[in-house]
Structures are given as C-alpha cells and as structure tokens.
Design an enzyme around this catalytic site. Structure first.
Site, PDB file in Angstrom:
ATOM      1  N   HIS A 228      -5.977 -10.617  -9.893  1.00 21.47           N
ATOM      2  CA  HIS A 228      -7.101  -9.669  -9.692  1.00 21.47           C
ATOM      3  C   HIS A 228      -8.123  -9.791 -10.826  1.00 21.47           C
ATOM      4  O   HIS A 228      -8.788  -8.812 -11.173  1.00 21.47           O
ATOM      5  CB  HIS A 228      -6.632  -8.203  -9.580  1.00 21.47           C
ATOM      6  CG  HIS A 228      -5.447  -7.967  -8.697  1.00 21.47           C
ATOM      7  ND1 HIS A 228      -5.309  -8.589  -7.467  1.00 21.47           N
ATOM      8  CD2 HIS A 228      -4.335  -7.185  -8.851  1.00 21.47           C
ATOM      9  CE1 HIS A 228      -4.166  -8.181  -6.920  1.00 21.47           C
ATOM     10  NE2 HIS A 228      -3.556  -7.357  -7.721  1.00 21.47           N
TER      11      HIS A 228
ATOM     12  N   GLY B  86       0.810  -1.214   0.000  1.00 19.41           N
ATOM     13  CA  GLY B  86       0.000   0.000   0.000  1.00 19.41           C
ATOM     14  C   GLY B  86       0.836   1.253   0.000  1.00 19.41           C
ATOM     15  O   GLY B  86       1.859   1.329  -0.672  1.00 19.41           O
TER      16      GLY B  86
ATOM     17  N   ASP C 260      -3.798 -11.751  -1.741  1.00 19.18           N
ATOM     18  CA  ASP C 260      -3.330 -10.358  -1.748  1.00 19.18           C
ATOM     19  C   ASP C 260      -3.214  -9.858  -0.302  1.00 19.18           C
ATOM     20  O   ASP C 260      -3.467  -8.688  -0.008  1.00 19.18           O
ATOM     21  CB  ASP C 260      -4.285  -9.468  -2.557  1.00 19.18           C
ATOM     22  CG  ASP C 260      -3.593  -8.241  -3.166  1.00 19.18           C
ATOM     23  OD1 ASP C 260      -2.348  -8.171  -3.103  1.00 19.18           O
ATOM     24  OD2 ASP C 260      -4.301  -7.370  -3.677  1.00 19.18           O
TER      25      ASP C 260
ATOM     26  N   SER D 297      -3.347  -2.875   0.864  1.00 21.28           N
ATOM     27  CA  SER D 297      -4.309  -1.901   1.407  1.00 21.28           C
ATOM     28  C   SER D 297      -5.617  -2.007   0.633  1.00 21.28           C
ATOM     29  O   SER D 297      -5.631  -2.180  -0.583  1.00 21.28           O
ATOM     30  CB  SER D 297      -3.753  -0.480   1.303  1.00 21.28           C
ATOM     31  OG  SER D 297      -3.508  -0.142  -0.047  1.00 21.28           O
TER      32      SER D 297
ATOM     33  N   HIS E  99      -0.235  -7.899 -12.205  1.00 26.08           N
ATOM     34  CA  HIS E  99      -1.341  -7.186 -11.558  1.00 26.08           C
ATOM     35  C   HIS E  99      -2.164  -6.536 -12.663  1.00 26.08           C
ATOM     36  O   HIS E  99      -1.652  -5.709 -13.403  1.00 26.08           O
ATOM     37  CB  HIS E  99      -0.758  -6.143 -10.589  1.00 26.08           C
ATOM     38  CG  HIS E  99      -1.680  -5.023 -10.242  1.00 26.08           C
ATOM     39  ND1 HIS E  99      -2.254  -4.892  -8.993  1.00 26.08           N
ATOM     40  CD2 HIS E  99      -2.137  -3.963 -10.982  1.00 26.08           C
ATOM     41  CE1 HIS E  99      -3.015  -3.799  -8.973  1.00 26.08           C
ATOM     42  NE2 HIS E  99      -2.963  -3.220 -10.164  1.00 26.08           N
TER      43      HIS E  99
HETATM   44 ZN    ZN Z   1      -1.935  -6.188  -7.270  1.00 19.26          ZN
END
Ligand code: ZN
Length: 399
Positions: free
Chosen positions: A227, A71, A288, A292, A198
C-alpha cells in the site's frame, strides 16, 4: 486437451525482451525456447498456436489477495465475498497469494488453506501467508516458524499492520521477533519467509521497519511493505525505503474517491519509482483483490463499499505503459519476475526452460489479454473464460 503445445513466432517478453521466439510446452512445463522449433516426428498430438499477433509473457503473480474475502470493518454486513476463479484468470493472474487481513476471527487459516487448494484444483497456483494484521501473530500450529516449516502453502507471514489505527500497534521489537521467526522458518523450509507489511496512513510511516532492522542482524529485504501508494507521505517514505535496498509494493485496487484524495495511482507510482533509479526487481504491484474499498461522497460521507479486483493488477501495468511511458518489459516485471523473486517462487514469474507453463498472450495492437495458460492448461481464450470455477454462474460471466 493436447499435452504438447508449440507457440510459434511469439514476441517473447520473458519478461525481458527476447524478440520473436517459439515456445514449446509439455504438460505443465516449458521445455524449450528458440527460433524455428518444430514438434519433430512426435507420436503425440501437438497443438500448434500461431502467436505472431501476440506478446508471450509469464502468467502474473499477485502477492496480496483476500481470496476468502476480507473487510468487515463496517460491521458484519461489510464482509467481502470470496474470489472466483475467473476473477483471477481473466486478469492473467496464474499465481495468487492469499491473506487474512484485518479479521483473523471470522476468517480462519483452515478456510484460507481450503480455498487455496480449491483454486489449485480449478487450475491456478496458490500460496498463503500465516498471520494477519495483528502481533503477536495468529498462527495455525502455534508459531510462525512451525507454520512455515510444516504447511506447504505458507511462504511468509502477513499482512502485519503498522502505522494504522487498525493495527495492534506493534513495537519495533515485536516486529523484529516476527521477522526473526519468519526468517528461520523460511530457511528451514526452503521458502522466502518474507514478512508482508500493511502500511497505513499513520504518522510513523515506515519508521517501525527501519527501527526493526537497525541494530539487528535482519536485512531490510526481510520486510515487504505494501500500500506504498496510499498517499504522498507513504509514497515518499517508500521511495526512501527502496533506495535503502528494500522492496516496495503498490496496490492496484482503488476508487475514484481515493485517487481524488491523495492516493498515487499504482501505474504512476511505478513510473516515478523507476525514474528515481530504483530497479524494477525491487518494485512490485499487487491487487489487494477482494479487500473492502469504502466509497465516500465529496463531503466524506460513506456511500457504500466496493470490492478490490484482481483484474486491476494487469490494468495498472498496462496503464503504466500507455499513460506513464514505462517500458512493457518493466511493467510486466513488476507483476511477474519481481514478485516471484521476492516470494522465493523460482518456478514462477519467467518464461524459461523448466519453469511452470504459466503463459499470457497479450494482443500487440491494444495490449489486451487474449489467452491465459496455467500449468499448461488453457483457461482463457480470446478474452473469454474456457474454464470456470465450480460455482460460477457461466451465463453471468459471459454477459
Ligand atoms: Zn492491507
């Protein structure tokens, strides 16, 4: 601690359903599986575990964890904390792959590798990716290839960001070069050399990966996009990618806001992908963990930040079974054999002779985790930690 353990009358999901079996563990390895195993006239003390109330499964493999924290996208105070040992073990995770993520400036490979070794000392197995979101990649020794060949814990590169406002806007030629370096480094070191990707919410979706593969000698399996359940458009593109032979990964950490705003629950995504005929060997879940997670109110105002949790990995697999009619062996494969195969971890992800004794006992009646063993050592018993991380507050963890 007895070094020889005999699990009696477990329902073995290896992760394939092998029915009722006994499993014999010596030190850190599984040495035999069969019916009516006995410890014989061993001179060594043997711990006999009545596993008749349990499914016996491989320890879970989490292919994306920010175990030194991640994050920072809302300023320095939004940098997330480190993962603690029981964050992983209470969720059945016995193998975790650590990554940097967005921030490769205040998060470093030295710190990532040190934490990986610390978690190993505390009891679980860890690996890492070199690189981060950006291309050209940050590395430890100067190149992806060198990092993969010379640093034991590096098994791939990533998570490289594409289709995201936080990415370095890599061209497909740059992605191709990253994959080529990772491939050669992986081959020379006997590792997967995978490129974790990602995927953001940008309009180009997975096109950069298709373009990097097309017209090159690379195969689609070189890339491992994650994701893929972030919204319906990415999910549809992910199904297309998997139907073309690729492996896709769904993220299990989420917030109520994300689920109300188009994210496909990882459990539901897994069920839909299986229904499309994609084999579970090309489908994985990852947590994950310690990323954040921004929390918004109904008008989109930032209210605060949560932290991704490794425990969501098994919660999502369990939800796939209970809420979306996925078979238990398939749901388990997505967090055991499938990620182990993608990551080239041949000693992980299966209960079989010669594999590491990473074992989870799951209560048959409610599918909750009862016990967790990593490399033969019991870390969780009756859902409670037996072993804590060095700096964990034992009283808080038990409350
Ligand atoms: Zn990621």
């Amino acid at each position: 601690m007895n070094t020889i353990k005999l699990f009696k009358n477990a329902h073995l999901l290896a992760p394939e359903d092998l029915g009722v079996q006994d499993v014999l563990v010596a030190a850190s390895k599984i040495i035999a599986i069969g019916s009516d195993l006995t410890a014989g006239d061993s001179n060594f003390p043997v711990e006999i575990i009545d596993a008749s109330d349990f499914y016996l499964t491989p320890g879970f493999v989490d292919s994306l964890v920010h175990f030194i924290g991640g994050g920072g996208e809302g300023g320095f105070a939004s940098r997330t904390p480190e993962m603690q040992l029981t964050d992983a073990t209470l969720g059945g995770v016995t193998t975790a792959i650590g990554v940097l993520g967005t921030d490769a400036t205040t998060r470093t490979f030295s710190n990532l590798l040190a934490k990986a070794h610390a978690l190993e000392s505390e009891g679980i197995s860890t690996y890492c990716y070199t690189g981060s979101y950006q291309v050209p990649c940050r590395t430890l020794l100067g190149s992806i290839t060198d990092d993969l060949i010379l640093i034991d814990k590096f098994i791939g590169v990533g998570e490289i960001a594409i289709s995201d406002h936080r990415s370095s806007q890599p061209t497909f030629t740059e992605l191709r070069k990253v994959a080529a370096e990772a491939r050669v480094g992986g081959m020379l070191a006997g590792k997967a050399g995978i490129v974790s990707v990602h995927v953001g919410a940008g309009a180009s979706l997975l096109d950069p990966l298709h373009r990097a593969v097309a017209g090159s000698e690379l195969t689609i399996r070189q890339f491992y996009p994650t994701h893929i359940n972030r919204n319906q458009a990415v999910f549809n593109a992910g199904l297309h990618f998997a139907l073309a032979g690729g492996v896709i990964d769904f993220t299990t950490s989420t917030t109520a806001y994300d689920l109300q705003h188009g994210e496909v629950a990882a459990a539901h995504a897994l069920a839909q992908a299986l229904a499309k005929g994609i084999p579970v060997s090309r489908l994985t879940l990852s947590s994950d963990g310690n990323a954040s997670l921004p929390i918004f109110d109904s008008s989109g105002q930032l209210l605060g930040l949560e932290v991704g949790k490794v425990s969501t990995l098994y919660q999502s697999a369990r939800s796939a079974v209970l809420d979306y009619q996925v078979s238990l062996p398939d749901a388990l494969a997505a967090i055991t054999s499938s990620p182990a195969d993608v990551l080239g971890l041949s000693h992980k992800g299966r209960v079989a002779q010669g594999k590491d004794a990473d074992i989870v006992l799951i209560n048959k009646s409610n599918l909750h985790i009862d016990s967790v063993y990593a490399k033969g050592q019991q870390l969780v018993k009756a859902g409670q930690p037996l072993v804590f991380g060095t700096f964990e507050n034992r009283n808080l963890s038990r409350s």
